[in-house]
Design a protein around this motif. Structure first.
Motif, mmCIF file in Angstrom:
data_model
loop_
_atom_site.group_PDB
_atom_site.id
_atom_site.type_symbol
_atom_site.label_atom_id
_atom_site.label_comp_id
_atom_site.label_asym_id
_atom_site.label_seq_id
_atom_site.Cartn_x
_atom_site.Cartn_y
_atom_site.Cartn_z
ATOM 1 N N SER B 73 20.894 31.132 23.722
ATOM 2 C CA SER B 73 21.719 31.604 22.612
ATOM 3 C C SER B 73 22.775 32.579 23.117
ATOM 4 C CB SER B 73 20.845 32.233 21.540
ATOM 5 O OG SER B 73 21.634 32.657 20.457
ATOM 6 N N VAL B 74 22.502 33.860 23.030
ATOM 7 C CA VAL B 74 23.473 34.896 23.372
ATOM 8 C C VAL B 74 23.847 34.823 24.850
ATOM 9 C CG1 VAL B 74 23.800 37.391 23.554
ATOM 10 C CG2 VAL B 74 22.695 36.412 21.531
ATOM 11 N N SER B 75 25.129 35.076 25.120
ATOM 12 C CA SER B 75 25.612 35.100 26.495
ATOM 13 C C SER B 75 26.289 36.430 26.788
ATOM 14 C CB SER B 75 26.598 33.960 26.729
ATOM 15 O OG SER B 75 27.135 34.005 28.044
ATOM 16 N N THR B 76 26.185 36.859 28.034
ATOM 17 C CA THR B 76 26.857 38.069 28.492
ATOM 18 C C THR B 76 27.702 37.739 29.714
ATOM 19 O OG1 THR B 76 25.027 39.459 27.744
ATOM 20 C CG2 THR B 76 26.553 40.422 29.323
ATOM 21 N N LEU B 77 28.966 38.118 29.654
ATOM 22 C CA LEU B 77 29.869 37.996 30.804
ATOM 23 C C LEU B 77 30.002 39.380 31.421
ATOM 24 C CD1 LEU B 77 31.974 36.256 32.432
ATOM 25 C CD2 LEU B 77 33.685 37.078 30.802
ATOM 26 N N THR B 78 29.700 39.481 32.697
ATOM 27 C CA THR B 78 29.755 40.768 33.398
ATOM 28 C C THR B 78 30.850 40.741 34.449
ATOM 29 O OG1 THR B 78 27.377 41.105 33.069
ATOM 30 C CG2 THR B 78 28.455 42.429 34.769
ATOM 31 N N ILE B 79 31.669 41.782 34.440
ATOM 32 C CA ILE B 79 32.696 41.946 35.463
ATOM 33 C C ILE B 79 32.378 43.229 36.210
ATOM 34 C CG2 ILE B 79 35.153 42.009 35.986
ATOM 35 C CD1 ILE B 79 35.665 40.930 33.142
ATOM 36 N N GLN B 80 32.122 43.100 37.502
ATOM 37 C CA GLN B 80 31.803 44.279 38.316
ATOM 38 C C GLN B 80 33.066 44.800 38.992
ATOM 39 O OE1 GLN B 80 28.765 42.226 40.740
ATOM 40 N NE2 GLN B 80 27.274 43.655 39.867
ATOM 41 N N ARG B 81 33.079 46.104 39.186
ATOM 42 C CA ARG B 81 34.173 46.750 39.928
ATOM 43 C C ARG B 81 35.530 46.249 39.398
ATOM 44 N NH1 ARG B 81 30.726 44.524 43.216
ATOM 45 N NH2 ARG B 81 32.226 43.027 44.097
ATOM 46 N N THR B 82 35.774 46.485 38.127
ATOM 47 C CA THR B 82 36.955 45.909 37.479
ATOM 48 C C THR B 82 38.244 46.306 38.184
ATOM 49 O OG1 THR B 82 36.908 47.771 35.937
ATOM 50 C CG2 THR B 82 35.951 45.689 35.189
ATOM 51 N N GLN B 83 39.189 45.383 38.163
ATOM 52 C CA GLN B 83 40.526 45.568 38.706
ATOM 53 C C GLN B 83 41.539 45.410 37.578
ATOM 54 O OE1 GLN B 83 40.917 46.306 42.070
ATOM 55 N NE2 GLN B 83 38.676 46.405 41.990
ATOM 56 N N GLN B 84 42.737 45.912 37.797
ATOM 57 C CA GLN B 84 43.758 45.843 36.744
ATOM 58 C C GLN B 84 44.088 44.396 36.385
ATOM 59 O OE1 GLN B 84 46.900 48.438 38.200
ATOM 60 N NE2 GLN B 84 46.202 50.043 36.803
ATOM 61 N N GLU B 85 44.000 43.505 37.355
ATOM 62 C CA GLU B 85 44.313 42.099 37.064
ATOM 63 C C GLU B 85 43.249 41.426 36.195
ATOM 64 O OE1 GLU B 85 44.037 43.327 40.162
ATOM 65 O OE2 GLU B 85 42.800 42.009 41.444
ATOM 66 N N ASP B 86 42.134 42.130 35.960
ATOM 67 C CA ASP B 86 41.110 41.592 35.066
ATOM 68 C C ASP B 86 41.483 41.812 33.597
ATOM 69 O OD1 ASP B 86 38.459 42.854 37.222
ATOM 70 O OD2 ASP B 86 39.634 40.998 37.353
ATOM 71 N N SER B 87 42.505 42.602 33.328
ATOM 72 C CA SER B 87 42.926 42.850 31.951
ATOM 73 C C SER B 87 43.350 41.545 31.298
ATOM 74 C CB SER B 87 44.097 43.842 31.927
ATOM 75 O OG SER B 87 43.701 45.096 32.440
ATOM 76 N N ALA B 88 42.709 41.224 30.187
ATOM 77 C CA ALA B 88 42.941 39.941 29.519
ATOM 78 C C ALA B 88 42.116 39.912 28.247
ATOM 79 C CB ALA B 88 42.533 38.771 30.414
ATOM 80 N N VAL B 89 42.280 38.829 27.501
ATOM 81 C CA VAL B 89 41.391 38.558 26.377
ATOM 82 C C VAL B 89 40.351 37.552 26.856
ATOM 83 C CG1 VAL B 89 41.181 37.729 24.016
ATOM 84 C CG2 VAL B 89 43.253 38.931 24.738
ATOM 85 N N TYR B 90 39.099 37.888 26.682
ATOM 86 C CA TYR B 90 38.013 36.996 27.090
ATOM 87 C C TYR B 90 37.475 36.308 25.843
ATOM 88 C CZ TYR B 90 38.486 38.981 31.655
ATOM 89 O OH TYR B 90 38.995 39.350 32.875
ATOM 90 N N LEU B 91 37.615 34.997 25.825
ATOM 91 C CA LEU B 91 37.260 34.198 24.661
ATOM 92 C C LEU B 91 35.966 33.436 24.917
ATOM 93 C CD1 LEU B 91 40.784 32.736 23.911
ATOM 94 C CD2 LEU B 91 39.562 34.307 22.451
ATOM 95 N N CYS B 92 35.080 33.513 23.962
ATOM 96 C CA CYS B 92 33.858 32.733 23.999
ATOM 97 C C CYS B 92 33.973 31.598 22.983
ATOM 98 C CB CYS B 92 32.659 33.619 23.665
ATOM 99 S SG CYS B 92 31.083 32.758 23.678
#
Lengths: 113, 116
Positions: B73-92
């Protein structure tokens, strides 16, 4: 490989006039094709989809699209634009070999009162 | 629920920190997808889960990105050590079945991530 090209990044039409948003696709296999709409700060909403049945597909809010294999096109049309149609529209292809949808870069539709 | 639910809706984080984004799919949907929408990149596929099958991780951009789906059922997206290029909208998104079978995919409203 699959790809989709939306030929216009921005389209402006007057309220009450027809809408045409153009999309061409490339796919090695029989594709499924979709149009999604995204209103500002909202999620993507499915307008319509083609999955190898009738080539003229009718969707929500008066939109329709025609799958033309010979032209590799799936253009979205609406006879009469409404102010509420102002949004970003995405053409999407799936070639059915995997679960990845490939999105076009989007067309922003502006409706002029 | 009535639709795909995502949280947080907005997240501002400092570069180098880890973030977790959550997705609650439509009840009964066996397929779950993560996509990323960023300026200049459009919408990119990240990962796909189908039932108990091994996920398709082929879209994850680096090993800093990972996702899991608990109990189907539930999902988790994990981003480690975030970088500026990770800035975005994350759509499920979720679906009753496979997209390649023509099933409709329903999207959530997204999690807006800003890395400063």
């Amino acid at each position: 490989a699959q790809s989709v090209t939306q030929l216009d990044s921005h389209v402006s039409v007057s309220e009450g006039t027809p809408v045409l948003l153009r999309c061409n696709y490339s796919s090695s296999y029989s594709p499924s094709l979709f149009w999604y709409v995204q209103h500002p700060n909202k999620g993507l909403q499915l307008l319509l989809k083609y999955t190898s049945a009738a080539t003229l597909v009718k969707g929500i809010n008066g939109f329709e699209a025609e799958f033309k294999k010979s032209e590799t096109s799936f253009h979205l049309t609406k006879p009469s634009a409404h102010m509420s149609d102002a949004a970003e529209y995405f053409c999407v292809v799936s070639d059915r070999r995997n679960e990845k949808l490939t999105f076009g870069t989007g067309t922003r539709l502006t409706i002029i009162p | 629920g009535a639709g795909v639910s995502q949280s947080p809706s907005n997240k501002v984080t400092e570069k180098g920190k880890d973030v977790e984004l959550r997705c609650d799919p439509i009840s009964g949907h066996t397929a779950l997808y993560w996509y990323r929408q960023s300026l200049g990149q459009g919408l990119e596929f990240l990962i796909y889960f189908q039932g108990n099958s091994a996920p398709d991780k082929s879209g994850l951009p680096s090993d800093r990105f990972s996702a899991e789906r608990t109990g189907g059922s539930v999902s988790t997206l994990t981003i480690q050590r975030t970088q500026q290029e990770d800035s975005a909208v994350y759509l499920c998104a979720s679906s009753l079945g496979r997209a390649k079978a023509g099933n409709t995919i329903y999207f959530g409203e997204g999690s807006w991530l800003t890395v400063v």
